[in-house]
Design a protein around this motif. Structure first.
Motif, PDB file in Angstrom:
ATOM      1  N   GLY A 144     -38.228 -30.461 -49.095  1.00 33.64           N
ATOM      2  CA  GLY A 144     -37.458 -29.312 -48.664  1.00 33.64           C
ATOM      3  C   GLY A 144     -37.788 -28.865 -47.258  1.00 33.64           C
ATOM      4  O   GLY A 144     -38.640 -29.447 -46.585  1.00 33.64           O
ATOM      5  N   LYS A 195     -30.354 -30.041 -59.442  1.00 27.06           N
ATOM      6  CA  LYS A 195     -29.594 -29.604 -58.285  1.00 27.06           C
ATOM      7  C   LYS A 195     -30.544 -29.008 -57.259  1.00 27.06           C
ATOM      8  O   LYS A 195     -31.676 -28.648 -57.567  1.00 27.06           O
ATOM      9  CB  LYS A 195     -28.571 -28.542 -58.692  1.00 27.06           C
ATOM     10  N   ASP A 196     -30.068 -28.897 -56.043  1.00 28.31           N
ATOM     11  CA  ASP A 196     -30.872 -28.293 -54.985  1.00 28.31           C
ATOM     12  C   ASP A 196     -31.082 -26.808 -55.256  1.00 28.31           C
ATOM     13  O   ASP A 196     -30.216 -26.133 -55.795  1.00 28.31           O
ATOM     14  CB  ASP A 196     -30.175 -28.437 -53.635  1.00 28.31           C
ATOM     15  N   THR A 225     -40.514 -33.385 -54.947  1.00 31.31           N
ATOM     16  CA  THR A 225     -39.723 -32.380 -54.257  1.00 31.31           C
ATOM     17  C   THR A 225     -39.772 -32.635 -52.753  1.00 31.31           C
ATOM     18  O   THR A 225     -40.711 -33.221 -52.237  1.00 31.31           O
ATOM     19  CB  THR A 225     -40.224 -30.947 -54.531  1.00 31.31           C
ATOM     20  N   LEU A 231     -34.023 -24.829 -48.405  1.00 31.99           N
ATOM     21  CA  LEU A 231     -33.490 -25.790 -49.355  1.00 31.99           C
ATOM     22  C   LEU A 231     -34.653 -26.592 -49.915  1.00 31.99           C
ATOM     23  O   LEU A 231     -35.512 -27.060 -49.163  1.00 31.99           O
ATOM     24  CB  LEU A 231     -32.511 -26.740 -48.660  1.00 31.99           C
ATOM     25  N   GLN A 232     -34.681 -26.727 -51.235  1.00 30.08           N
ATOM     26  CA  GLN A 232     -35.687 -27.579 -51.871  1.00 30.08           C
ATOM     27  C   GLN A 232     -34.947 -28.540 -52.786  1.00 30.08           C
ATOM     28  O   GLN A 232     -34.223 -28.122 -53.689  1.00 30.08           O
ATOM     29  CB  GLN A 232     -36.692 -26.758 -52.660  1.00 30.08           C
ATOM     30  N   GLU A 233     -35.120 -29.814 -52.539  1.00 34.61           N
ATOM     31  CA  GLU A 233     -34.515 -30.851 -53.357  1.00 34.61           C
ATOM     32  C   GLU A 233     -35.521 -31.268 -54.422  1.00 34.61           C
ATOM     33  O   GLU A 233     -36.651 -31.617 -54.112  1.00 34.61           O
ATOM     34  CB  GLU A 233     -34.138 -32.048 -52.486  1.00 34.61           C
ATOM     35  N   GLY A 274     -30.147 -23.790 -58.862  1.00 34.57           N
ATOM     36  CA  GLY A 274     -29.886 -25.154 -59.323  1.00 34.57           C
ATOM     37  C   GLY A 274     -29.820 -25.221 -60.825  1.00 34.57           C
ATOM     38  O   GLY A 274     -29.084 -24.500 -61.462  1.00 34.57           O
ATOM     39  N   THR A 327     -36.074 -33.833 -57.687  1.00 31.48           N
ATOM     40  CA  THR A 327     -35.560 -35.043 -58.324  1.00 31.48           C
ATOM     41  C   THR A 327     -34.993 -34.726 -59.700  1.00 31.48           C
ATOM     42  O   THR A 327     -35.642 -34.078 -60.515  1.00 31.48           O
ATOM     43  CB  THR A 327     -36.683 -36.098 -58.455  1.00 31.48           C
TER      44      THR A 327
END
Length: 87
Positions: A10, A37-38, A8, A30-32, A66, A34
Motif C-alpha cells: 500500500g 478488495k482494496d 499486503t 490505499l492498501q491492497e 473492502g 491479497t
C-alpha cells in the motif's frame, strides 16, 4: 506448520496548505490485500489555530473497507469536530 500470512502492499499520500491561521489537509491511502478488495481511506481536515498550542478542527473521512471479492460494499464515513490543546 501452516502459515496464515497475508500479503499486503500500500501507500499513503497527503497534502497540507497553510493560509494564515488556517491549515487545510487532504489525504488518500490505499492498501491492497491479497484475496480481498482494496482498502481505501480519503480524508479532508481543516484546522484553525486559536493560539500557539490550541487548534479547533473539523474533519471528514470516507473509508471503503473492502471485504471479500464479490461481497457487499463495506464502507464508513466519519465526521469530527473538536478542539485540541497540547500541554
Amino acid at each position: 506448520v501452516a502459515s496464515n500470512a497475508v500479503k499486503t502492499n500500500g501507500y499513503r499520500v497527503g497534502a497540507k496548505h497553510d493560509i494564515g491561521a488556517i491549515s487545510l489537509i487532504a489525504s488518500y491511502s490505499l492498501q491492497e490485500i491479497t484475496g480481498k478488495k482494496d482498502v481505501i481511506f480519503t480524508g479532508l481536515r481543516g484546522d484553525y489555530a486559536l493560539s500557539k498550542r490550541t487548534v479547533a478542527y473539523v474533519g471528514y473521512e470516507a473509508a471503503d473497507l473492502g471485504g471479500n471479492v464479490g461481497a457487499a460494499k463495506n464502507s464508513r464515513n466519519t465526521t469530527s469536530v473538536g478542539v485540541r490543546h497540547a500541554f
